[in-house]
Design a protein around this motif. Structure first.
Motif, PDB file in Angstrom:
ATOM      1  N   PRO A  24      58.537   2.722  11.240  1.00 59.89           N
ATOM      2  CA  PRO A  24      58.308   4.355  12.219  1.00 59.89           C
ATOM      3  C   PRO A  24      59.246   4.582  10.999  1.00 59.89           C
ATOM      4  O   PRO A  24      60.678   4.499  10.928  1.00 59.89           O
ATOM      5  CB  PRO A  24      59.122   3.371  13.458  1.00 59.89           C
ATOM      6  CG  PRO A  24      59.050   2.223  13.775  1.00 59.89           C
ATOM      7  CD  PRO A  24      58.754   1.827  12.613  1.00 59.89           C
ATOM      8  N   ASP A  25      58.796   6.856  11.125  1.00 61.49           N
ATOM      9  CA  ASP A  25      59.674   6.992  10.804  1.00 61.49           C
ATOM     10  C   ASP A  25      61.107   7.579  11.214  1.00 61.49           C
ATOM     11  O   ASP A  25      60.349   8.737  12.228  1.00 61.49           O
ATOM     12  CB  ASP A  25      59.602   8.086   9.963  1.00 61.49           C
ATOM     13  CG  ASP A  25      59.544   9.205   8.512  1.00 61.49           C
ATOM     14  OD1 ASP A  25      60.944   8.875   8.242  1.00 61.49           O
ATOM     15  OD2 ASP A  25      59.422  10.384   8.276  1.00 61.49           O
ATOM     16  N   THR A  26      62.246   6.790  11.491  1.00 60.79           N
ATOM     17  CA  THR A  26      63.200   7.875  11.941  1.00 60.79           C
ATOM     18  C   THR A  26      64.531   8.986  11.113  1.00 60.79           C
ATOM     19  O   THR A  26      65.216   8.614  11.623  1.00 60.79           O
ATOM     20  CB  THR A  26      63.947   6.364  12.823  1.00 60.79           C
ATOM     21  OG1 THR A  26      64.120   5.883  11.161  1.00 60.79           O
ATOM     22  CG2 THR A  26      63.315   5.396  13.766  1.00 60.79           C
ATOM     23  N   TYR A  49      47.538  -2.057  10.534  1.00 59.17           N
ATOM     24  CA  TYR A  49      48.181  -0.139   9.723  1.00 59.17           C
ATOM     25  C   TYR A  49      49.541  -0.382  10.633  1.00 59.17           C
ATOM     26  O   TYR A  49      50.503  -0.605  10.402  1.00 59.17           O
ATOM     27  CB  TYR A  49      47.783   0.447   9.794  1.00 59.17           C
ATOM     28  CG  TYR A  49      48.383   1.439   9.359  1.00 59.17           C
ATOM     29  CD1 TYR A  49      48.455   1.844   8.026  1.00 59.17           C
ATOM     30  CD2 TYR A  49      49.087   2.510   9.488  1.00 59.17           C
ATOM     31  CE1 TYR A  49      49.502   2.592   7.163  1.00 59.17           C
ATOM     32  CE2 TYR A  49      49.818   3.585   9.277  1.00 59.17           C
ATOM     33  CZ  TYR A  49      50.164   3.458   7.659  1.00 59.17           C
ATOM     34  OH  TYR A  49      50.831   4.989   7.302  1.00 59.17           O
ATOM     35  N   ARG A  50      49.480  -0.822  12.097  1.00 58.80           N
ATOM     36  CA  ARG A  50      50.226  -0.005  12.822  1.00 58.80           C
ATOM     37  C   ARG A  50      51.471  -1.438  13.248  1.00 58.80           C
ATOM     38  O   ARG A  50      52.585  -0.763  13.056  1.00 58.80           O
ATOM     39  CB  ARG A  50      50.177   0.177  14.052  1.00 58.80           C
ATOM     40  CG  ARG A  50      49.495   1.572  14.258  1.00 58.80           C
ATOM     41  CD  ARG A  50      48.387   1.666  16.040  1.00 58.80           C
ATOM     42  NE  ARG A  50      50.240   1.929  16.515  1.00 58.80           N
ATOM     43  CZ  ARG A  50      50.147   2.158  17.810  1.00 58.80           C
ATOM     44  NH1 ARG A  50      49.376   2.503  18.785  1.00 58.80           N
ATOM     45  NH2 ARG A  50      51.234   2.745  18.840  1.00 58.80           N
ATOM     46  N   ALA A  51      50.842  -2.407  12.693  1.00 60.74           N
ATOM     47  CA  ALA A  51      51.808  -3.366  12.862  1.00 60.74           C
ATOM     48  C   ALA A  51      52.908  -3.726  11.565  1.00 60.74           C
ATOM     49  O   ALA A  51      53.904  -4.466  12.059  1.00 60.74           O
ATOM     50  CB  ALA A  51      51.028  -4.641  13.157  1.00 60.74           C
TER      51      ALA A  51
END
Length: 77
Positions: free
Chosen positions: A72-74, A66-68
């Motif tokens: 990311p929410d910027t 999932y992390r890969a």
């Protein structure tokens, strides 16, 4: 596709690990833990131990998948 696979692995791994932990406790609290086999020649404690380990591995792999795959929410910066 990858994020969805990660979510499924996290969900199934967490449920499997907790269920295995519960089954392990039930198996260890029996009066005769090495009694008659329940499934494929395994006792309840062995089944619970295997399920706990497999669930934890699925959970950790799901977190990495999932992390890969999720950006990311910027939006706040």
């Amino acid at each position: 596709m990858g994020a969805e696979l990660g979510r499924w692995l996290i969900a199934l791994g967490a449920v499997g690990a907790w269920t295995g932990f519960t089954i392990l406790g039930v198996g260890m609290s029996e009066l005769t833990p090495a009694g008659y086999p329940y499934f494929a020649g395994l006792t309840v404690a062995e089944i619970g131990g295997y399920l706990t380990v497999i669930g934890l591995v699925m959970f950790v792999v799901g977190i990495f998948v999932y992390r890969a795959t999720v950006e990311p929410d910027t939006s706040a910066s």
